[in-house]
Every structure is written in structure tokens, then in C-alpha cells.
Design a protein around this motif. Structure first.
Motif, short mmCIF file in Angstrom:
data_model
loop_
_atom_site.label_atom_id
_atom_site.label_comp_id
_atom_site.label_asym_id
_atom_site.label_seq_id
_atom_site.Cartn_x
_atom_site.Cartn_y
_atom_site.Cartn_z
N MET A 241 18.81 37.52 42.62
CA MET A 241 19.97 37.09 42.81
C MET A 241 21.19 37.98 42.20
O MET A 241 21.85 38.40 43.01
N GLY A 242 21.25 38.38 40.94
CA GLY A 242 21.98 39.39 40.34
C GLY A 242 23.43 38.74 39.70
O GLY A 242 23.88 37.85 40.47
N TRP A 243 23.68 38.85 38.49
CA TRP A 243 24.63 38.23 37.94
C TRP A 243 26.06 39.10 38.34
O TRP A 243 26.06 40.19 37.91
N LYS A 244 26.88 38.37 38.66
CA LYS A 244 28.36 39.10 38.91
C LYS A 244 29.25 38.32 38.30
O LYS A 244 29.23 37.09 37.75
N LEU A 245 30.43 39.09 37.87
CA LEU A 245 31.57 38.28 37.17
C LEU A 245 32.81 37.96 38.06
O LEU A 245 33.90 37.41 37.46
N ASP A 246 32.77 38.44 39.24
CA ASP A 246 33.73 38.11 40.36
C ASP A 246 33.98 36.76 40.34
O ASP A 246 35.38 36.43 40.27
N GLU A 247 33.01 35.82 40.22
CA GLU A 247 33.62 34.37 40.37
C GLU A 247 34.30 33.82 39.35
O GLU A 247 35.29 33.23 39.52
N ILE A 248 33.85 34.51 38.19
CA ILE A 248 34.38 33.80 36.80
C ILE A 248 35.78 34.55 36.70
O ILE A 248 37.03 33.96 36.48
N ALA A 249 36.24 35.66 37.33
CA ALA A 249 37.44 36.48 37.19
C ALA A 249 38.41 35.78 38.15
O ALA A 249 39.66 35.68 37.58
N THR A 250 37.87 35.41 39.24
CA THR A 250 38.67 34.73 40.43
C THR A 250 38.90 33.47 39.58
O THR A 250 40.46 32.94 39.90
N HIS A 251 38.15 32.70 39.03
CA HIS A 251 38.72 31.26 38.52
C HIS A 251 39.67 31.66 37.37
O HIS A 251 40.72 30.66 37.47
N ILE A 252 39.55 32.45 36.71
CA ILE A 252 40.61 32.58 35.74
C ILE A 252 41.82 32.98 36.34
O ILE A 252 42.88 32.66 35.73
N ALA A 253 41.77 33.93 37.15
CA ALA A 253 43.04 34.44 37.87
C ALA A 253 43.75 33.15 38.55
O ALA A 253 44.89 33.10 38.52
N ALA A 254 43.07 32.38 39.16
CA ALA A 254 43.42 31.22 40.09
C ALA A 254 44.15 30.29 38.93
O ALA A 254 44.95 29.43 39.38
N SER A 255 43.77 30.33 37.69
CA SER A 255 44.44 29.46 36.64
C SER A 255 45.62 30.08 36.25
O SER A 255 46.20 29.59 34.89
N SER A 256 45.86 31.03 36.53
CA SER A 256 47.21 32.19 36.01
C SER A 256 46.83 32.52 34.50
O SER A 256 47.93 32.55 33.84
N LEU A 257 45.72 32.52 33.91
CA LEU A 257 45.48 32.81 32.43
C LEU A 257 45.28 34.22 32.42
O LEU A 257 45.78 34.76 31.25
N ALA A 258 45.06 35.11 33.25
CA ALA A 258 44.89 36.50 33.27
C ALA A 258 44.59 37.16 34.71
O ALA A 258 43.94 36.22 35.45
N SER A 259 45.16 38.31 34.83
CA SER A 259 44.52 38.84 36.33
C SER A 259 44.63 40.40 36.10
O SER A 259 45.19 40.86 35.40
N SER A 260 44.20 40.95 37.32
CA SER A 260 44.26 42.33 37.36
C SER A 260 45.67 42.87 37.44
O SER A 260 45.88 44.22 37.26
N SER A 261 46.66 41.81 37.73
CA SER A 261 48.04 42.19 37.74
C SER A 261 48.66 42.02 36.67
O SER A 261 49.95 42.07 36.41
N ALA B 216 47.24 35.39 20.84
CA ALA B 216 45.82 35.82 21.35
C ALA B 216 45.01 34.72 21.02
O ALA B 216 44.01 34.44 21.78
N HIS B 217 45.11 34.01 19.86
CA HIS B 217 44.24 32.71 19.48
C HIS B 217 44.28 31.57 20.61
O HIS B 217 43.20 30.99 20.95
N THR B 218 45.51 31.53 21.07
CA THR B 218 45.90 30.50 21.89
C THR B 218 45.29 30.84 23.16
O THR B 218 44.71 30.08 24.17
N GLN B 219 45.49 31.93 23.65
CA GLN B 219 44.81 32.41 25.11
C GLN B 219 43.20 32.22 25.00
O GLN B 219 42.78 31.87 25.93
N ILE B 220 42.51 32.54 24.03
CA ILE B 220 41.18 32.50 24.13
C ILE B 220 40.78 30.96 23.92
O ILE B 220 39.81 30.76 24.73
N GLU B 221 41.72 30.15 23.37
CA GLU B 221 41.27 28.75 23.39
C GLU B 221 41.48 28.27 24.79
O GLU B 221 40.70 27.51 25.15
N ARG B 222 42.46 28.77 25.29
CA ARG B 222 42.94 28.12 26.79
C ARG B 222 41.57 28.91 27.78
O ARG B 222 41.13 28.09 28.75
N ILE B 223 41.19 29.85 27.72
CA ILE B 223 40.14 30.25 28.72
C ILE B 223 38.72 29.50 28.18
O ILE B 223 37.98 29.14 29.17
N SER B 224 38.57 29.50 27.02
CA SER B 224 37.38 28.74 26.56
C SER B 224 37.34 27.20 27.03
O SER B 224 36.47 26.82 27.67
#
Length: 145
Positions: free
Chosen positions: A1-21, A87-95
């Protein structure tokens, strides 16, 4: 199978919490948290960690992966006196966002669930006086049949 981080990164970016930009002023990296002062201070890193053995079934296999999320804030200075709180608020939001993933499709994978292994916690300040927080997750997902 292989573990990838892409799906999680896309989910976080779609929620406007963080992105490559740098959405919401937080940059998103996979596999590492760049330490250089030449990169953004505010950042989120997704890091693969040891998971558990796959659950084997006759009809499909469930991958039990591990994930660590790191959040780094801006340096604590007089002009950034709320760096720790931000930073604390951001980790809480992502969690909270990841903890809501259950029985849903992210990309081509069916995510059975993402569960935090503990509450987000403070790691301290790095050499640039930026606050660091982390939380670890257990991730269960299956490839489509």
C-alpha cells in the motif's frame, strides 16, 4: 500500500489551516519542519511515524499508520507577544479537523478514522524563540477495492 501524506495535506489545505502557499499565514510541509530562518516562521509539518501492523481481512487490508503534526509559531518578541497562543490555537484547530475524519474518502483512500493519541502539547521554543507544539495520531485507512 504505502503511507502517503498527500491526502492529509490536501485536507488541511482545503480547510485553509495551512498550505504550501501559506494559507492562514501557516506554511505546510511534508516529512520535515525546515529549521532555516530563510523559510516562514509559522509552519505545520506532517511527519510519518511508526504505526501498527496492518489489519488483514479477506476482502481488503487496513493500513494502521502513525502521523505526527508539528506546529511552529512566529518568534516571541515584543511585536509578537501572542506567538505562543497563536501556535497553540493552530495545533488545536488542526487536531480537531483531523479528529473529525471518520468513514470518509480522502483522495483514493477510504479513511476509517484518524484518532489523536493525546492532546496537543508544547515542546518548547526552538533556537529562534519560535514556539513548537505537537500531537500524534493513529490513522486507519484502506485502499478502495
Amino acid at each position: 500500500m504505502g503511507w502517503k501524506l498527500d491526502e492529509i495535506a490536501t485536507h488541511i489545505a482545503a480547510s485553509s489551516l495551512a498550505s504550501s502557499s501559506g494559507a492562514d499565514n501557516f506554511y505546510l510541509w511534508k516529512g520535515e519542519m525546515p529549521d532555516s530562518t530563510a523559510v516562514a516562521d509559522r509552519g505545520v509539518a506532517l511527519i510519518e511515524t511508526a504505526g501498527f501492523a496492518p489489519t488483514l481481512r479477506t476482502d481488503y487490508q487496513v493500513e494502521n499508520a502513525g502521523l505526527q503534526v508539528l506546529v511552529r509559531g512566529q518568534p516571541r518578541t515584543s511585536s509578537a507577544s501572542t506567538a505562543y497562543e497563536e501556535a497553540h490555537t493552530q495545533i488545536e484547530r488542526i487536531s480537531a479537523l483531523l479528529g473529525q475524519v471518520a468513514g470518509q474518502q480522502l483522495s483514493s483512500w477510504h479513511y476509517i478514522g484518524i484518532w489523536p493519541e493525546q492532546s496537543p502539547f508544547f515542546l518548547g521554543y526552538d533556537k529562534e524563540e519560535r514556539p513548537l507544539f505537537t500531537v500524534n495520531f493513529r490513522v486507519a485507512r484502506a485502499a478502495p477495492p
